[in-house]
Design a protein around this motif. Structure first.
Motif, PDB file in Angstrom:
ATOM      1  N   MET A  34       0.825  -1.209   0.000  1.00 12.51           N
ATOM      2  CA  MET A  34       0.000   0.000   0.000  1.00 12.51           C
ATOM      3  C   MET A  34       0.860   1.261   0.000  1.00 12.51           C
ATOM      4  O   MET A  34       0.543   2.248  -0.672  1.00 12.51           O
ATOM      5  CB  MET A  34      -0.928  -0.003   1.217  1.00 12.51           C
ATOM      6  N   ALA A  35       1.954   1.233   0.744  1.00 12.75           N
ATOM      7  CA  ALA A  35       2.848   2.394   0.797  1.00 12.75           C
ATOM      8  C   ALA A  35       3.530   2.618  -0.555  1.00 12.75           C
ATOM      9  O   ALA A  35       3.707   3.768  -0.991  1.00 12.75           O
ATOM     10  CB  ALA A  35       3.892   2.200   1.896  1.00 12.75           C
ATOM     11  N   MET A  36       3.908   1.557  -1.223  1.00  5.36           N
ATOM     12  CA  MET A  36       4.509   1.666  -2.557  1.00  5.36           C
ATOM     13  C   MET A  36       3.516   2.285  -3.536  1.00  5.36           C
ATOM     14  O   MET A  36       3.857   3.173  -4.327  1.00  5.36           O
ATOM     15  CB  MET A  36       4.954   0.290  -3.055  1.00  5.36           C
ATOM     16  N   GLN A  37       2.282   1.834  -3.469  1.00  2.99           N
ATOM     17  CA  GLN A  37       1.238   2.383  -4.346  1.00  2.99           C
ATOM     18  C   GLN A  37       0.993   3.857  -4.029  1.00  2.99           C
ATOM     19  O   GLN A  37       0.847   4.678  -4.937  1.00  2.99           O
ATOM     20  CB  GLN A  37      -0.049   1.590  -4.187  1.00  2.99           C
ATOM     21  N   HIS A  38       0.961   4.197  -2.754  1.00  2.00           N
ATOM     22  CA  HIS A  38       0.775   5.592  -2.336  1.00  2.00           C
ATOM     23  C   HIS A  38       1.882   6.471  -2.928  1.00  2.00           C
ATOM     24  O   HIS A  38       1.613   7.558  -3.456  1.00  2.00           O
ATOM     25  CB  HIS A  38       0.799   5.670  -0.813  1.00  2.00           C
ATOM     26  N   THR A  68       8.509   0.356 -20.690  1.00  3.83           N
ATOM     27  CA  THR A  68       9.436  -0.280 -19.746  1.00  3.83           C
ATOM     28  C   THR A  68      10.388   0.749 -19.149  1.00  3.83           C
ATOM     29  O   THR A  68      10.594   0.796 -17.926  1.00  3.83           O
ATOM     30  CB  THR A  68      10.223  -1.401 -20.449  1.00  3.83           C
ATOM     31  N   ILE A  69      10.958   1.599 -19.990  1.00  3.73           N
ATOM     32  CA  ILE A  69      11.888   2.626 -19.523  1.00  3.73           C
ATOM     33  C   ILE A  69      11.162   3.638 -18.637  1.00  3.73           C
ATOM     34  O   ILE A  69      11.660   4.016 -17.567  1.00  3.73           O
ATOM     35  CB  ILE A  69      12.569   3.311 -20.719  1.00  3.73           C
ATOM     36  N   SER A  70       9.958   4.046 -19.039  1.00  4.97           N
ATOM     37  CA  SER A  70       9.184   5.016 -18.257  1.00  4.97           C
ATOM     38  C   SER A  70       8.857   4.493 -16.869  1.00  4.97           C
ATOM     39  O   SER A  70       8.993   5.214 -15.868  1.00  4.97           O
ATOM     40  CB  SER A  70       7.877   5.349 -18.990  1.00  4.97           C
ATOM     41  N   MET A  71       8.414   3.245 -16.794  1.00  8.41           N
ATOM     42  CA  MET A  71       8.042   2.664 -15.503  1.00  8.41           C
ATOM     43  C   MET A  71       9.247   2.561 -14.581  1.00  8.41           C
ATOM     44  O   MET A  71       9.158   2.865 -13.384  1.00  8.41           O
ATOM     45  CB  MET A  71       7.406   1.291 -15.719  1.00  8.41           C
ATOM     46  N   ALA A  72      10.372   2.141 -15.123  1.00 11.14           N
ATOM     47  CA  ALA A  72      11.588   2.011 -14.302  1.00 11.14           C
ATOM     48  C   ALA A  72      12.007   3.371 -13.746  1.00 11.14           C
ATOM     49  O   ALA A  72      12.334   3.502 -12.555  1.00 11.14           O
ATOM     50  CB  ALA A  72      12.710   1.389 -15.126  1.00 11.14           C
ATOM     51  N   ILE A  73      11.986   4.392 -14.588  1.00 10.62           N
ATOM     52  CA  ILE A  73      12.389   5.730 -14.155  1.00 10.62           C
ATOM     53  C   ILE A  73      11.430   6.277 -13.106  1.00 10.62           C
ATOM     54  O   ILE A  73      11.855   6.887 -12.115  1.00 10.62           O
ATOM     55  CB  ILE A  73      12.493   6.674 -15.368  1.00 10.62           C
ATOM     56  N   GLU A  74      10.133   6.049 -13.281  1.00  7.35           N
ATOM     57  CA  GLU A  74       9.163   6.535 -12.293  1.00  7.35           C
ATOM     58  C   GLU A  74       9.331   5.847 -10.947  1.00  7.35           C
ATOM     59  O   GLU A  74       9.121   6.464  -9.892  1.00  7.35           O
ATOM     60  CB  GLU A  74       7.739   6.371 -12.806  1.00  7.35           C
ATOM     61  N   HIS A  77      12.229   7.627  -9.399  1.00 14.91           N
ATOM     62  CA  HIS A  77      11.815   8.973  -9.002  1.00 14.91           C
ATOM     63  C   HIS A  77      10.950   8.930  -7.740  1.00 14.91           C
ATOM     64  O   HIS A  77      11.177   9.701  -6.793  1.00 14.91           O
ATOM     65  CB  HIS A  77      11.052   9.626 -10.156  1.00 14.91           C
ATOM     66  N   ALA A  78       9.991   8.011  -7.713  1.00 15.49           N
ATOM     67  CA  ALA A  78       9.096   7.909  -6.552  1.00 15.49           C
ATOM     68  C   ALA A  78       9.864   7.517  -5.297  1.00 15.49           C
ATOM     69  O   ALA A  78       9.636   8.075  -4.216  1.00 15.49           O
ATOM     70  CB  ALA A  78       7.985   6.899  -6.836  1.00 15.49           C
ATOM     71  N   TYR A  79      10.781   6.555  -5.430  1.00 15.84           N
ATOM     72  CA  TYR A  79      11.588   6.162  -4.262  1.00 15.84           C
ATOM     73  C   TYR A  79      12.377   7.350  -3.725  1.00 15.84           C
ATOM     74  O   TYR A  79      12.465   7.567  -2.503  1.00 15.84           O
ATOM     75  CB  TYR A  79      12.514   4.991  -4.625  1.00 15.84           C
ATOM     76  N   SER A  80      12.949   8.144  -4.630  1.00 11.70           N
ATOM     77  CA  SER A  80      13.787   9.269  -4.186  1.00 11.70           C
ATOM     78  C   SER A  80      12.960  10.292  -3.420  1.00 11.70           C
ATOM     79  O   SER A  80      13.444  10.890  -2.457  1.00 11.70           O
ATOM     80  CB  SER A  80      14.476   9.925  -5.386  1.00 11.70           C
ATOM     81  N   LEU A  81      11.709  10.496  -3.838  1.00 11.56           N
ATOM     82  CA  LEU A  81      10.853  11.465  -3.149  1.00 11.56           C
ATOM     83  C   LEU A  81      10.460  10.961  -1.768  1.00 11.56           C
ATOM     84  O   LEU A  81      10.414  11.739  -0.807  1.00 11.56           O
ATOM     85  CB  LEU A  81       9.600  11.743  -3.986  1.00 11.56           C
ATOM     86  N   VAL A  82      10.170   9.663  -1.655  1.00 13.63           N
ATOM     87  CA  VAL A  82       9.835   9.073  -0.352  1.00 13.63           C
ATOM     88  C   VAL A  82      10.973   9.300   0.632  1.00 13.63           C
ATOM     89  O   VAL A  82      10.775   9.750   1.768  1.00 13.63           O
ATOM     90  CB  VAL A  82       9.527   7.572  -0.487  1.00 13.63           C
ATOM     91  N   HIS A  83      12.196   9.004   0.210  1.00 13.86           N
ATOM     92  CA  HIS A  83      13.353   9.156   1.097  1.00 13.86           C
ATOM     93  C   HIS A  83      13.682  10.630   1.330  1.00 13.86           C
ATOM     94  O   HIS A  83      14.078  11.019   2.430  1.00 13.86           O
ATOM     95  CB  HIS A  83      14.553   8.399   0.528  1.00 13.86           C
ATOM     96  N   ASP A  84      13.504  11.451   0.301  1.00 10.09           N
ATOM     97  CA  ASP A  84      13.791  12.883   0.429  1.00 10.09           C
ATOM     98  C   ASP A  84      12.876  13.554   1.460  1.00 10.09           C
ATOM     99  O   ASP A  84      13.268  14.514   2.114  1.00 10.09           O
ATOM    100  CB  ASP A  84      13.603  13.551  -0.936  1.00 10.09           C
ATOM    101  N   ASP A  85      11.652  13.039   1.590  1.00  9.29           N
ATOM    102  CA  ASP A  85      10.675  13.623   2.511  1.00  9.29           C
ATOM    103  C   ASP A  85      10.880  13.197   3.970  1.00  9.29           C
ATOM    104  O   ASP A  85      10.249  13.761   4.866  1.00  9.29           O
ATOM    105  CB  ASP A  85       9.250  13.219   2.093  1.00  9.29           C
TER     106      ASP A  85
END
Length: 296
Positions: A34-38, A68-74, A77-85
């Motif tokens: 659920m957190a990954m989806q969020h 495939t490339i778009s999903m990997a990059i997103e 990007h999403a992981y970096s924002l989670v950790h950045d916050d």
């Protein structure tokens, strides 16, 4: 199709594909899932997938490779924002106007969600369907994304950002910081999608990568301007939050008028990089305008 409709189509396709990817994960850790989806689906503009698709369409790259490339990059990007916050970093309660992952869940779950999204990115590049050309370039694609996300790119830039918070740095240092923290992943979008073209001239590939470098920096300059002048309800965070945290920004270092002039210069240089390419780059020019004129 006009540019706005194309952007919406790419966003919807990316969102649907990412949601399906998360749905397919087994249920042994439901809170983490659920957190990954969020984190993935909290209202992002999908600028990076849009850039991948625009360059991919320009070069007639198969849709499977683009996705495939778009999903990997997103995922990166999403992981970096989670950790950045997280409290240990920027300590933000809101992201895109919604509770950040550690607020919506808890700090430990947010850390794990970021970790899981990062590794999912490389699973996608290794396993998700691609064309025969894309399939033959998987190892190189993984290498490009790993470098852009790690010490040589985003993480290195974030470390410089943390180390320079509360201190004054030079324009050269600030530019380097953002070329790594923000620009490296945008450059990776273009490096990766151009890699799976079997007919692109090397000089045209370099020109497209230079274009990505310029818009990556322009994106950050506009971000800094919006931190001062943007509407908090649109940018999804309190106005002036970067300055309050002691972050170095282009308006703070240069002044607002020179920062806006720098943005205009980067905008013009990016359009010039497109101008001499032997392709129809109208959509990429529109993307450039979107990046530098956005209000959130």
């Amino acid at each position: 199709m006009n540019f706005r409709d194309l952007h919406q189509q790419v966003k919807q396709h990316t969102d649907d594909s990412l949601l399906n990817l998360i749905d397919l994960l087994p249920e042994h850790a439901p809170r983490l899932k659920m957190a990954m989806q969020h984190a993935l689906l909290a209202g992002g503009k999908r600028m990076r997938p849009l850039l991948v698709h625009l360059v991919g369409n320009t070069l007639d790259i198969p849709r499977s490779d683009q996705l495939t490339i778009s999903m990997a990059i997103e995922c990166i990007h999403a992981y970096s924002l989670v950790h950045d916050d997280l409290p240990a970093m920027d300590n933000d309660d809101l992201r895109r106007g919604k509770p950040t992952c550690h607020i919506a869940f808890d700090e430990a779950t947010a850390i794990l969600a970021g970790d899981a999204l990062q590794t999912l990115a490389f699973t996608i590049l290794a396993d998700h369907p691609m064309s025969s050309c894309g399939n033959s370039k998987r190892a190189q694609l993984i290498s490009i994304l790993a470098k852009a996300a790690g010490y040589l790119g985003m993480c290195g830039g974030q470390a410089i950002d943390l180390a320079s918070t509360g201190k004054t740095i030079s324009l050269t240092e600030l530019t380097r910081l953002h070329q790594l923290k923000t620009g490296a992943l945008l450059c990776a979008c273009v490096e990766m999608i151009t890699l799976v073209s079997d007919s692109l001239a090397p000089q045209h590939r370099e020109q497209l990568i230079e274009y990505a470098r310029l818009i990556g920096l322009a994106f950050q300059v506009q971000d800094d301007i919006l931190d001062v002048e943007g509407d908090a309800t649109q940018i999804g965070k309190p106005q002036g939050s970067d300055i309050e945290l002691g972050k170095n920004t282009f308006p703070q270092l240069l002044g607002m008028a020179p920062a806006k002039q720098e943005l205009a210069n980067l905008h013009a240089q990016a359009l010039q990089a497109l101008h001499t390419l032997p392709y129809n780059t109208d959509y990429l020019a529109a993307f450039t305008d979107l990046m530098v004129k956005r209000d959130h």
